[in-house]
Design an enzyme around this catalytic site. Structure first.
Site, PDB file in Angstrom:
ATOM      1  N   GLU A   1      10.567  29.564  70.318  1.00  0.00           N
ATOM      2  CA  GLU A   1      11.040  30.198  69.087  1.00  0.00           C
ATOM      3  C   GLU A   1      10.232  31.460  68.802  1.00  0.00           C
ATOM      4  OE1 GLU A   1      11.825  27.567  65.847  1.00  0.00           O
ATOM      5  OE2 GLU A   1      12.056  29.206  64.421  1.00  0.00           O
TER       6      GLU A   1
ATOM      7  N   GLU B   1      11.473  34.137  71.006  1.00  0.00           N
ATOM      8  CA  GLU B   1      12.790  34.532  70.513  1.00  0.00           C
ATOM      9  C   GLU B   1      12.637  35.472  69.312  1.00  0.00           C
ATOM     10  OE1 GLU B   1      14.839  31.373  68.562  1.00  0.00           O
ATOM     11  OE2 GLU B   1      16.815  32.247  68.816  1.00  0.00           O
TER      12      GLU B   1
ATOM     13  N   CYS C   1      14.024  23.647  63.044  1.00  0.00           N
ATOM     14  CA  CYS C   1      13.534  22.317  63.423  1.00  0.00           C
ATOM     15  C   CYS C   1      13.898  21.210  62.446  1.00  0.00           C
ATOM     16  CB  CYS C   1      12.038  22.338  63.688  1.00  0.00           C
ATOM     17  SG  CYS C   1      11.164  23.313  62.513  1.00  0.00           S
TER      18      CYS C   1
ATOM     19  N   SER D   1      17.457  30.179  64.417  1.00  0.00           N
ATOM     20  CA  SER D   1      16.894  30.143  65.763  1.00  0.00           C
ATOM     21  C   SER D   1      17.705  29.228  66.675  1.00  0.00           C
ATOM     22  CB  SER D   1      15.452  29.633  65.691  1.00  0.00           C
ATOM     23  OG  SER D   1      14.990  29.348  66.984  1.00  0.00           O
TER      24      SER D   1
ATOM     25  N   LYS E   1      16.675  12.814  61.541  1.00  0.00           N
ATOM     26  CA  LYS E   1      16.426  12.904  62.986  1.00  0.00           C
ATOM     27  C   LYS E   1      17.273  11.876  63.745  1.00  0.00           C
ATOM     28  CE  LYS E   1      13.404  16.231  63.334  1.00  0.00           C
ATOM     29  NZ  LYS E   1      13.640  17.422  64.161  1.00  0.00           N
TER      30      LYS E   1
ATOM     31  N   GLU F   1      20.315  13.760  64.170  1.00  0.00           N
ATOM     32  CA  GLU F   1      20.121  14.876  65.105  1.00  0.00           C
ATOM     33  C   GLU F   1      20.217  14.400  66.559  1.00  0.00           C
ATOM     34  OE1 GLU F   1      16.116  16.547  65.938  1.00  0.00           O
ATOM     35  OE2 GLU F   1      16.941  18.454  65.313  1.00  0.00           O
TER      36      GLU F   1
ATOM     37  N   GLU G   1      25.909  17.615  71.642  1.00  0.00           N
ATOM     38  CA  GLU G   1      25.454  18.655  72.569  1.00  0.00           C
ATOM     39  C   GLU G   1      24.089  18.341  73.177  1.00  0.00           C
ATOM     40  OE1 GLU G   1      25.869  18.963  69.329  1.00  0.00           O
ATOM     41  OE2 GLU G   1      24.319  20.186  68.379  1.00  0.00           O
TER      42      GLU G   1
ATOM     43  N   CYS H   1       7.708  17.534  56.176  1.00  0.00           N
ATOM     44  CA  CYS H   1       8.085  16.245  56.764  1.00  0.00           C
ATOM     45  C   CYS H   1       7.154  15.108  56.352  1.00  0.00           C
ATOM     46  CB  CYS H   1       8.106  16.334  58.279  1.00  0.00           C
ATOM     47  SG  CYS H   1       9.178  17.636  58.891  1.00  0.00           S
TER      48      CYS H   1
HETATM   49  S1  SF4 Z   1      11.530  15.002  57.272  1.00  0.00           S
HETATM   50 FE1  SF4 Z   1      12.696  16.281  55.860  1.00  0.00          FE
HETATM   51  S2  SF4 Z   1      11.879  18.353  56.211  1.00  0.00           S
HETATM   52 FE2  SF4 Z   1      11.264  17.108  57.965  1.00  0.00          FE
HETATM   53  S3  SF4 Z   1      12.858  17.417  59.490  1.00  0.00           S
HETATM   54 FE3  SF4 Z   1      13.417  15.586  58.333  1.00  0.00          FE
HETATM   55  S4  SF4 Z   1      14.769  16.308  56.725  1.00  0.00           S
HETATM   56 FE4  SF4 Z   1      13.697  18.102  57.533  1.00  0.00          FE
END
Ligand code: SF4
Ligand code: SF4
Ligand code: SF4
Lengths: 445, 119
Positions: free
Chosen positions: A156, A159, A190, A210, A250, A253, A258, A419
């Site tokens: 990143e 980039e 992220c 990004s 996550k 995610e 993909e 986080c």
């Molecule tokens: S803990 Fe909260 S700030 Fe961190 S990646 Fe997950 S959603 Fe985003």
């Protein structure tokens, strides 16, 4: 003291069907409100960044799946423990028992300052070597998510430097041409809740974000290629990667369709038999709370194991990486490396206090960095750190859309504080769930 | 720019409309609120800030530990160096492009016509 127990449930068939704002295969419904426990106090609605919670004061609330980011901020703030999380713990436990598989833990920065809370230690207690030893004892091999965070900064950061060259320094060489479609300001990528927020509500911003994957996804793709083939010498198909995350988004995610890049790369290079079905880069995600539950199931207390003595090559990480878990950390890590690369020298101090979010909603800073290609002439960079999507982000995005944004680099973290306060973290009665769940009279709608 | 605390509660307007149907339930909620006793929203926000700060401190402590071990910034990570030397060549390389970058952001509003626009 002690942390609040959060109820979990297992995924069902409906979880992966897609539909609405979800693509097939994407995990939906990670966060749900238990109508039997919700008293309609309305707290969650005031923490939801996406306006996904419906219901008025005194009435059982519910989440509109299609609008939800799966961030879990409602969950960690519900004073009645009425919000529940989907968990893949059973699947991970059964993989750990399967001798055919190498199960790899990808451990996020924020986990090391919160896991101990589940075992009675105060918030912020730092466990690194004990935590590593505990995961190994449970049968995992480790690829530090912090190592992947260092990879993220390299990708990143370079980039961003390429965008600066193209857009600010007027360098229009052919290899920079693709950045013509990606104007400044540069947004970090992220946080999956932020990405989904942009995809749902601010599609105009997408070209600014990004293209570097998040550390979790970089880790998964790296483990199943470089690490499997060159370091550990094992069949990538027999690796089961588990993100250990402070974050419920996550989980979503990892399931995005993909993110099967290791599979496609291995296939192209002829490392896989023709009939291999596609597999994801990250197979499962456990939240910090799930990981604690896993340790309890296996009778391991991470605070009592003897710390590991040697650091494996896949566990090496830097200070820049570990502060990813704090608001402003990604920015600070990127600036540390960008400064060195752009100026050709090291900064006098590595600590860039000006961009640390702490508990402030928006931090902005101007930093002068000497540019080596311009003979050391200084360029001013305008940096913005958005600490929590709720309340602060919209005016900043509006400026970008109308082309009036003063910033070059904008970090967005969905969760206030970063986080470390994610939706998968231990729920501490110091702030969240501050009353005994037995005290109030539960109401039924 | 006026900055709000990230964790700030907004006062609900006094004119908050309440249907008769929900009135009884609200009485129930008030009972719960009374049960909370001394805990006010301000306390709640303050305490929440406290544990956020404690965890943040923990990570800055880990940062200083890494700095003492000569690992302050990502480009100085020896494993990352090895990753590029043995495998991915350099940042933004072809291999990095395939494995470490994404090419998919979706306009999700288009997937779901019944979704409402936020804000
Ligand atoms: S803990 Fe909260 S700030 Fe961190 S990646 Fe997950 S959603 Fe985003
Ligand atoms: S009890 Fe929990 S889920 Fe129900 S309205 Fe309050 S915060 Fe939301
Ligand atoms: S998970 Fe996040 S986006 Fe979804 S309802 Fe809860 S607070 Fe809102």
């Amino acid at each position: 003291m002690g942390v609040q127990k959060i109820a979990t449930f297992s995924p069902s068939e409906k979880t992966f069907t897609g539909g609405g704002t979800f693509l097939p295969g994407e995990v939906k419904g990670i966060i749900r409100i238990n109508p039997n426990k919700c008293v309609g106090c309305d707290t969650c609605r005031h923490h939801c960044p996406a306006g996904a919670i419906k219901g008025s004061l005194g009435v059982t609330h519910h989440i509109e799946e299609d609008l939800c980011l799966s961030c879990g901020q409602c969950l960690v703030n519900c004073p009645f423990g009425a919000i529940e999380q989907m968990s893949f713990l059973d699947e991970v436990l059964s993989r750990l028992k399967d001798p055919d598989y190498t199960v790899v833990a990808i451990i996020a920065p924020a986990v090391r300052v919160a896991l101990a809370e589940e075992f009675g230690a105060p918030p912020g207690t730092l466990t690194v070597h004990r935590m590593h030893a505990a995961f190994k004892k449970a049968g995992f091999r480790i690829y530090e998510n912090n190592l992947a965070a260092d990879q993220t900064i390299m990708e990143e950061g370079y980039e961003f430097i390429a965008k600066v060259k193209y857009w600010l320094l007027g360098d229009k060489t052919p290899e920079l041409e693709k950045f013509a479609e990606h104007p400044l300001p540069h947004f970090t990528s992220c946080c999956p809740a932020w990405i989904r927020y942009a995809e749902l509500y601010w599609p105009d911003i997408l070209p600014h974000i990004s293209g570097a994957k998040s550390p979790q996804q970089m880790a998964g793709a790296t483990v199943k290629t470089w690490v499997a083939l060159r370091l550990w010498n094992i069949d990538p198909r027999k690796i089961y990667t588990v993100g250990i995350m402070p974050c419920t988004a996550k989980i979503y995610e990892a399931s995005r369709p993909e993110f099967k890049s290791a599979f496609y790369w291995l296939k192209e290079k002829g490392h896989l038999p023709e009939d291999t079905p596609p597999f994801p880069d990250v197979d499962a995600v456990l939240t910090t709370r799930d990981a604690a539950e896993l340790f309890r199931c296996l009778n391991i207390n991470p605070l009592n194991v003897s710390p590991e003595k040697e650091t494996d090559i896949t566990e090496v990480y830097t200070g820049g990486a570990t502060i990813f878990g704090n608001s402003g950390g990604v920015t600070e890590a990127a600036l540390r490396t960008a400064y060195c690369v752009l100026s050709g020298q090291e900064p006098s101090s590595w600590n860039i206090e000006a961009v640390r979010g702490h508990t402030t909603g928006v931090r902005t800073a101007k930093l002068a960095i000497p540019l080596k290609p311009l003979g050391g002439k200084k360029a001013n960079f305008h940096i913005c750190v958005v600490n929590g999507v709720k309340n602060h982000l919209e005016p900043i995005l509006e400026d970008v859309v109308i082309g009036k944004s003063p910033f070059h680099f904008i970090e967005v973290m969905n969760c206030p504080g970063g986080c470390i306060n994610g939706g998968g973290q231990p729920v501490n009665p110091m702030g969240t769930s501050w009353i005994d769940p037995l005290l109030p009279l539960p109401l039924k709608a | 720019m006026s900055e709000k605390l990230p964790f700030q509660y907004e006062e609900k307007p006094a004119s908050l409309l309440i249907s008769r149907r929900t009135f009884l339930k609200i009485t129930g909620v008030l009972t719960s609120v009374l049960a909370i006793g001394a805990y006010t929203v301000t306390d709640f926000v303050k305490k929440r800030n406290k544990y956020i700060k404690m965890r943040q401190k923990g990570l800055y402590k880990d940062d200083l530990r890494c700095q003492r071990n000569n690992l302050p910034a990502s480009h100085l990570n020896p494993t990352v160096e090895k990753f590029y030397r043995d495998f991915a060549e350099h940042p933004l390389s072809e291999t990095a492009h395939h494995l470490l970058h994404t090419h998919h952001y979706y306009v999700r509003g288009k997937l779901n016509m019944k979704g409402e626009r936020h804000g």
